[in-house]
Design an enzyme around this catalytic site. Structure first.
Site, mmCIF file in Angstrom:
data_model
loop_
_atom_site.group_PDB
_atom_site.id
_atom_site.type_symbol
_atom_site.label_atom_id
_atom_site.label_comp_id
_atom_site.label_asym_id
_atom_site.label_seq_id
_atom_site.Cartn_x
_atom_site.Cartn_y
_atom_site.Cartn_z
ATOM 1 N N LYS A 1 0.837 -1.210 0.000
ATOM 2 C CA LYS A 1 0.000 0.000 0.000
ATOM 3 C C LYS A 1 0.875 1.264 0.000
ATOM 4 C CE LYS A 1 -2.954 0.592 3.562
ATOM 5 N NZ LYS A 1 -2.683 1.874 4.253
ATOM 6 N N SER A 2 1.902 1.280 0.823
ATOM 7 C CA SER A 2 2.759 2.475 0.903
ATOM 8 C C SER A 2 3.417 2.754 -0.447
ATOM 9 C CB SER A 2 3.859 2.262 1.951
ATOM 10 O OG SER A 2 3.286 2.141 3.218
ATOM 11 N N ARG B 1 2.794 5.959 -3.280
ATOM 12 C CA ARG B 1 3.952 6.752 -3.715
ATOM 13 C C ARG B 1 4.182 6.623 -5.222
ATOM 14 N NH1 ARG B 1 4.209 5.603 1.531
ATOM 15 N NH2 ARG B 1 5.553 6.764 2.974
ATOM 16 N N ASP C 1 1.784 -1.162 11.865
ATOM 17 C CA ASP C 1 0.461 -1.592 11.404
ATOM 18 C C ASP C 1 0.159 -3.043 11.785
ATOM 19 O OD1 ASP C 1 -0.120 0.866 10.286
ATOM 20 O OD2 ASP C 1 0.735 0.340 8.339
ATOM 21 N N ARG D 1 -7.604 -3.170 9.486
ATOM 22 C CA ARG D 1 -6.723 -4.113 10.175
ATOM 23 C C ARG D 1 -7.371 -4.686 11.437
ATOM 24 N NH1 ARG D 1 -2.700 -3.625 6.710
ATOM 25 N NH2 ARG D 1 -1.960 -1.549 6.163
#
Ligand code: S3P
Length: 448
Positions: free
Chosen positions: A28-29, A33, A327, A403
């Protein structure tokens, strides 16, 4: 309630051994980006393996609103035709970042030094989260922000017309804050310096270097000193997004607690700034191995093999590891319930300002399922009951937090009674194939 629809109640029931391969979605990160940096260069950036979860899709929409062309080929390849550093156009409507703190904070940074104004909003979870941690450093560039009380969305950002470079010591361990400042620094002349005292995920630094920016990191007594030279011409890239370790956490943790399981999770990004959960699980006696370690697209990658782990014991997770698994604490707390002895997690104040207050959400749901949890402002402790001894039977609230929902679904795979969540809808933000993937391994997850 899910952010964008009616609640989807789900239950998870005890199942036989989990077996097979779990192909989890892209990181996801790195996906956020890829789209944002692709929009900030001239030419076409081609991205494969992009996470097609709601969070990232909201960022794709936002990039279009700022003038980039973002398109998806039929085979799932994404193409971003950027507008260049400083080239963002003013959006003609409000930017809705949905559930995504990463999306909104990074995009605010990216537009903060462009001479445009944009208004941001999100779902009920995002609109509660603190934005001053980003708008305070952006103000140093000359950017103005007007939001609701407590620095919350909806919020309007007025980009700096003549931005000045900034030197900023990040006061909380946050890759989002670090990244917002670096992205703003791209369109400021001269050198922007960001200093972080605790190392957080470094995808922005790695990717900026990959896109051709002049950026260096030096470890000094002050911390990690990151220096970026402003106003580069970023070069379009071809990006292969590694699979997300934060999503891999769920099949890995499930395999560890469900008797007889043996699951392979291929191609997982194992960047040191992300791999803290796997280190911790191994310390707890988990049967978790890294197979075929290699490097892909500038990131270390391996195939994870997780097997049922009969001799799990509690551990003390040190505060200095928190950023590398921030996370993953919800999933870890579930594994801790099946271990023998206490698991103590310290230095985790940031968990209280995620998509939900994750300490409170997990502690409340675990207690309702028969597990003793103690907590304080920046720590919590789960008293493990051992395999076969965790009652379950609760309905946990997911608090609009993907989550939290997935962690309770993992718990229900090995409890005496099924575990329910009031709303599994938020799972689609980061892991839209979760139910099918876990079902394919042998899990019994139902929509109630
Ligand atoms: C992220 C940084 C972390 C993490 C989030 C993704 C990122 O947030 O929790 O899911 O991609 O930069 P913080 O920066 O708030 O720690």
């Amino acid at each position: 309630m899910s952010g964008h629809g009616t609640p989807i109640p789900m239950s998870s029931h005890a199942c036989g051994p989990l077996k097979g391969e779990a192909h989890v979605p892209g990181d996801k990160s790195i996906s956020h980006r890829s789209l944002i940096l692709g929009a900030m260069c001239v030419g076409e950036t081609v991205v494969t393996g992009l996470l097609e979860g709601d969070d990232v899709l909201d960022t794709a929409k936002a990039m279009r609103s700022f003038g980039a062309e973002v398109a998806r080929d039929e085979d799932g390849t994404w193409r971003v035709r950027g507008v260049g550093v400083g080239g963002f156009a003013e959006p003609d409507h409000v930017i809705d970042c949905g559930n995504s703190g990463t999306g909104v904070r990074l995009i605010m940074g990216a537009m903060a030094t462009c001479p445009i104004t944009a208004t941001f909003t999100g779902d009920a979870s995002l609109n509660k989260r603190p934005m001053a941690r980003v708008t305070d450093p952006l103000a140093l560039f000359g950017t103005r922000a007007v939001g609701r009380s407590g620095g919350r969305l909806p919020m309007t950002i007025v980009g700096a017309v003549d931005p000045v470079p900034v030197r900023y010591v990040v006061p909380v361990p946050s890759a989002q804050v670090k990244s917002a400042v670096l992205l703003a620094g791209l369109n400021a002349p001269g050198q922007t310096v960001v200093i972080e005292q605790e190392a957080t995920r470094d995808h922005t630094e790695r990717m900026l270097a990959g896109f051709g920016a002049e950026i260096s990191t030096e470890v000094t007594d002050e911390g990690r000193v990151i220096t970026l030279t402003g106003q580069p011409e970023l070069q379009a890239q071809t990006i292969l997004v590694p699979r997300d370790p934060s999503s891999a956490a769920f099949p890995v943790c499930a395999a560890i607690i469900v008797p007889g399981s043996d699951v392979l999770v291929p191609n997982i990004g194992l960047n040191d700034t992300r791999a803290g959960l796997f280190t911790t699980l191994r310390e707890m006696g988990a049967d978790l191995t890294y197979e075929n370690p290699r490097e892909e697209g500038g990131e270390p990658v391996a195939d994870l093999r997780a097997r049922f782990s009969a001799d799990l014991h509690g551990t003390e997770v040190p505060p200095e590891r928190a950023a590398s698994m921030i996370d993953e604490y919800p999933a870890l707390s579930v594994v801790a319930a099946f271990a023998k002895g206490d698991t103590v997690m310290r230095g985790v104040k940031e968990l209280r300002v995620k998509e939900s207050d994750r300490i409170d959400a997990m502690a409340t749901g675990l207690r309702a399922g028969g597990v003793t949890v103690e907590d304080g402002p920046d720590w919590w402790m789960v008293k493990g009951l051992g395999h076969g001894n965790v009652p379950g039977g609760q309905v946990a609230q997911s608090h609009l937090d993907h989550r939290i929902a997935m962690s309770f679904m993992v718990m229900g795979m090995a409890t005496q009674q099924p575990v329910r969540v009031d709303d599994g809808g938020p799972i689609a933000t980061s892991f839209p194939i979760f139910e099918g993937l876990m079902g394919g391994l042998g899990a019994d997850i139902r929509r109630d």
